[in-house]
Each structure stands twice: as C-alpha cells, then as structure tokens.
Write a protein that holds these residues in place. Structure first.
Motif, PDB file in Angstrom:
ATOM      1  N   HIS A 127       0.824  -1.213   0.000  1.00  0.00           N
ATOM      2  CA  HIS A 127       0.000   0.000   0.000  1.00  0.00           C
ATOM      3  C   HIS A 127       0.858   1.263   0.000  1.00  0.00           C
ATOM      4  O   HIS A 127       0.502   2.254  -0.646  1.00  0.00           O
ATOM      5  CB  HIS A 127      -0.918   0.009   1.212  1.00  0.00           C
ATOM      6  N   THR A 128       1.986   1.235   0.718  1.00  0.00           N
ATOM      7  CA  THR A 128       2.806   2.440   0.839  1.00  0.00           C
ATOM      8  C   THR A 128       3.487   2.816  -0.466  1.00  0.00           C
ATOM      9  O   THR A 128       4.071   3.898  -0.563  1.00  0.00           O
ATOM     10  CB  THR A 128       3.884   2.237   1.920  1.00  0.00           C
ATOM     11  N   ASN A 155      -1.729  -4.950  -1.558  1.00  0.00           N
ATOM     12  CA  ASN A 155      -2.000  -5.816  -0.418  1.00  0.00           C
ATOM     13  C   ASN A 155      -0.762  -5.830   0.463  1.00  0.00           C
ATOM     14  O   ASN A 155       0.262  -5.236   0.141  1.00  0.00           O
ATOM     15  CB  ASN A 155      -2.367  -7.227  -0.876  1.00  0.00           C
ATOM     16  N   TYR A 156      -0.844  -6.525   1.590  1.00  0.00           N
ATOM     17  CA  TYR A 156       0.333  -6.688   2.418  1.00  0.00           C
ATOM     18  C   TYR A 156       1.128  -7.892   1.923  1.00  0.00           C
ATOM     19  O   TYR A 156       0.655  -8.708   1.129  1.00  0.00           O
ATOM     20  CB  TYR A 156      -0.043  -6.811   3.890  1.00  0.00           C
ATOM     21  N   GLU A 250      -4.174  -1.552   9.412  1.00  0.00           N
ATOM     22  CA  GLU A 250      -3.811  -2.173   8.139  1.00  0.00           C
ATOM     23  C   GLU A 250      -3.147  -1.204   7.177  1.00  0.00           C
ATOM     24  O   GLU A 250      -2.672  -1.628   6.123  1.00  0.00           O
ATOM     25  CB  GLU A 250      -5.060  -2.755   7.463  1.00  0.00           C
ATOM     26  N   ASP A 251      -3.093   0.081   7.525  1.00  0.00           N
ATOM     27  CA  ASP A 251      -2.599   1.082   6.588  1.00  0.00           C
ATOM     28  C   ASP A 251      -1.669   2.047   7.315  1.00  0.00           C
ATOM     29  O   ASP A 251      -2.060   2.658   8.321  1.00  0.00           O
ATOM     30  CB  ASP A 251      -3.768   1.848   5.967  1.00  0.00           C
ATOM     31  N   PRO A 252      -0.429   2.215   6.826  1.00  0.00           N
ATOM     32  CA  PRO A 252       0.501   3.116   7.515  1.00  0.00           C
ATOM     33  C   PRO A 252       0.004   4.546   7.647  1.00  0.00           C
ATOM     34  O   PRO A 252       0.283   5.218   8.650  1.00  0.00           O
ATOM     35  CB  PRO A 252       1.760   3.040   6.641  1.00  0.00           C
ATOM     36  N   LEU A 267       6.735   3.351  14.132  1.00  0.00           N
ATOM     37  CA  LEU A 267       7.923   3.189  13.301  1.00  0.00           C
ATOM     38  C   LEU A 267       7.431   2.962  11.876  1.00  0.00           C
ATOM     39  O   LEU A 267       6.912   1.887  11.539  1.00  0.00           O
ATOM     40  CB  LEU A 267       8.740   2.002  13.794  1.00  0.00           C
ATOM     41  N   LEU A 268       7.551   3.991  11.021  1.00  0.00           N
ATOM     42  CA  LEU A 268       6.870   3.981   9.725  1.00  0.00           C
ATOM     43  C   LEU A 268       7.784   4.452   8.606  1.00  0.00           C
ATOM     44  O   LEU A 268       8.732   5.210   8.841  1.00  0.00           O
ATOM     45  CB  LEU A 268       5.647   4.913   9.787  1.00  0.00           C
TER      46      LEU A 268
END
Length: 324
Positions: A127-128, A155-156, A250-252, A267-268
């Motif tokens: 996603h990122t 997706n992850y 589920e999403d940063p 931590l991103l």
C-alpha cells in the motif's frame, strides 16, 4: 466463422469404458469430437464438414457414429449425402456452440495477455508504494512499452505471496524480501523507517533518536502478519524491548493519523506527502530500514510482457522512488 473450421482434427478412437462414463468424464470423452459435430451440424453435409476440418470423410463419419453411440441418442437424420439434426441434436448443438465459443474466447484472452506489445502484467505491491513509487515505475516502463496493460493489486506482503503461488500475480514488490523455496526474489532497494511522534510530544524537539529511548512509549503498528510489523518487532527487540501496542491497523497512513491524534508513536516509512501534526525522527540505532524486493513464482515461464517488466524492475536496483 470461427477459425475452428480451419483446424486439422485428429480423432481418438479409444472407446470410453463404462467406469469412465459413470464417473462424470463426459468432457474428457466428448471434447475431441465437439468441433467435428459442430462442423457437421453447420454444413449439414459430412463431406463438406470433413473438408473444412482437413480430415477424411470416412474418419468424420465414424467419429459422429461413435459420438451417437457414446451418448446413446441419435443426433442426425441421414438423407443420402446430407444430414439434418434431430431434436436431440439441435439441443446438443446449441450447447456445443456455446462451449466452443467459450473455449475460443478463453484462448484469445490468454493469447492477448501474452502479446509482447499489448499483453498484461498482474503486478502486486505494498500500500505504501501505491501513491507514487508504482505509478512512476509504470510511467517509466511504458515509455518503451506504451501498450502493455497492468492489473494492479495492493495488499500486504504475505497476502501477495499467496496470490503469487495461486497464479493471481506475475510479480510483486514486497518487504521483507521473501526467502522461500518456491519463490524467486531479488532485492531492489531499501527504505529508511522513522519514529513518528505527535508534534506536541516531548520527543518532537529532537531530530534523531535511538529506538531504545522510545521503550516506554505506546506504539501504533500494523497488524501481525504484515511485513512492517515483523520489522518493527525485530527492531524493537534489537533495541532491547518489546513494544507496548496501543493500536493495530492495516494502513501506515491511518497509523500516522493516530499518531497525529496523540494516540501513540509509530515506526513507519516516509510518507509521499508530509502529514501535519507529526514529527518524523531519524532512528540512529539500530539501523532502521526495510528492504524492498521483487518476487515471482519459481519455475514458471514468463509471458513476453512479464519478462520485459521483470527486466525493467531489476534494472532499477537502488533507484526506486521511496521517499528516503
């Protein structure tokens, strides 16, 4: 008319066993003769149908007799050199034409997806990477391959690897770089992770921090099973503590919003666009990065467009747009 009429058809005269017919193998038994049946029904003349199929008339006649024997029903009424469909034959013909048309559509679809100039790549990514990294990669690739189509799936990591294994994806960008016997993976780049804190947090006046200094903080993290969650847990363990988890998501970018609301630290990876309400600190120890790699299923041949995009990705090692 479908190109089926120009194909050379080889007849298999193996008689199906009673066991085969009783175990639901009609498709295996009948499929070789369906195009032949459709041609006879279309021409209403065995000789003309045999000519269109590129096979001897006697072979086609025997095939149709065998088909009727297998089904136990008369499909044709014979009138000298011509034939006409019985009521059963007309019902069977309608279904056969639909089935053959579907086979033609399926064949044309897979051929189109494999076309070097206009084929399709099923590409998965985290996603990122959806807001800028992947669009930039595709823009650069299509400079030389302007008509290649993409099916894009976000997706992850673990979910994408499963979709690779199931054949839903050709390639995926993921992190951590997987190490599995059935997959091939190549490291492409790395991305720094930052400790994100609310802008009114005591640590917000800092530019750099050792992760151990955040041991007492409440963390917002991705859910277990996400690659970034595993990296977060591993880095905290290396710093000598287990993170206290306040929220899992589920999403940063949702997590970054929770940080801005004062609900914890995270931590991103860096955002594509700066987020108000937070301060992002460089982590000096341990080395806080996540590796980004491309993965594909081992032992599976690539279509030309997939092979071209794979080569392109591998040529971009160390050059991904990752907002370092």
């Amino acid at each position: 008319m479908s190109r089926r009429g120009n194909r050379s058809v080889t007849e298999n005269f193996d008689v199906p066993t009673t066991e085969e017919l009783e175990t639901g193998s009609w498709a295996v038994t009948l499929t070789p003769r369906l195009a032949q049946f459709a041609a006879v029904a279309r021409y209403e003349h065995v000789t003309r149908a045999a000519h269109s199929l590129g096979m001897p008339q006697s072979t086609l006649s025997r095939a149709m007799a065998r088909l009727e024997d297998d089904l136990g029903v008369a499909l044709f009424a014979r009138h000298g050199r011509t034939v006409s469909l019985t009521a059963a034959g007309r019902a069977f013909h309608a279904s056969v034409e639909r089935a053959l048309a579907e086979v033609d559509r399926a064949a044309e679809s897979v051929r189109a997806d494999a076309d070097p100039a206009t084929g399709k790549v099923a590409f998965g990514f985290l996603h990122t990477m959806g807001s800028e990294t992947v669009p930039e990669l595709i823009r650069a690739f299509r400079a030389d391959h302007p008509r290649v189509r993409f099916q894009l799936i976000q997706n992850y990591g673990e979910a994408m690897l499963e979709r690779l294994r199931h054949g839903d994806l050709d390639l995926c960008l993921t992190s951590p770089v997987p190490d599995a016997p059935d997959l091939v993976a190549r490291r492409l780049d790395e991305q720094k992770l930052r400790l994100v804190v609310p802008d009114d947090h005591p640590l917000a006046v800092r530019k750099r921090i050792r992760l151990a200094e955040a041991a007492a903080e409440q963390f917002v993290t991705l859910e277990p099973g996400y690659g970034l969650r595993r990296i977060t847990d591993a880095l905290c363990a290396e710093a000598g503590f287990a993170p206290k988890i306040a929220f899992e998501g589920e999403d940063p970018e949702t997590l970054r919003g929770l940080v801005a609301a004062g609900l914890g630290v995270g931590l991103l990876p860096p955002p594509a666009v700066p987020r108000p309400g937070v301060v992002e600190l460089t982590v000096t120890a341990p080395r806080a990065v996540r590796e980004i790699g491309v993965a594909w299923l081992g032992g599976h041949p690539d279509t030309p467009p997939v092979a071209a995009f794979k080569r392109f990705l591998l040529s971009r090692r160390g050059q991904l747009l990752l907002h370092r």
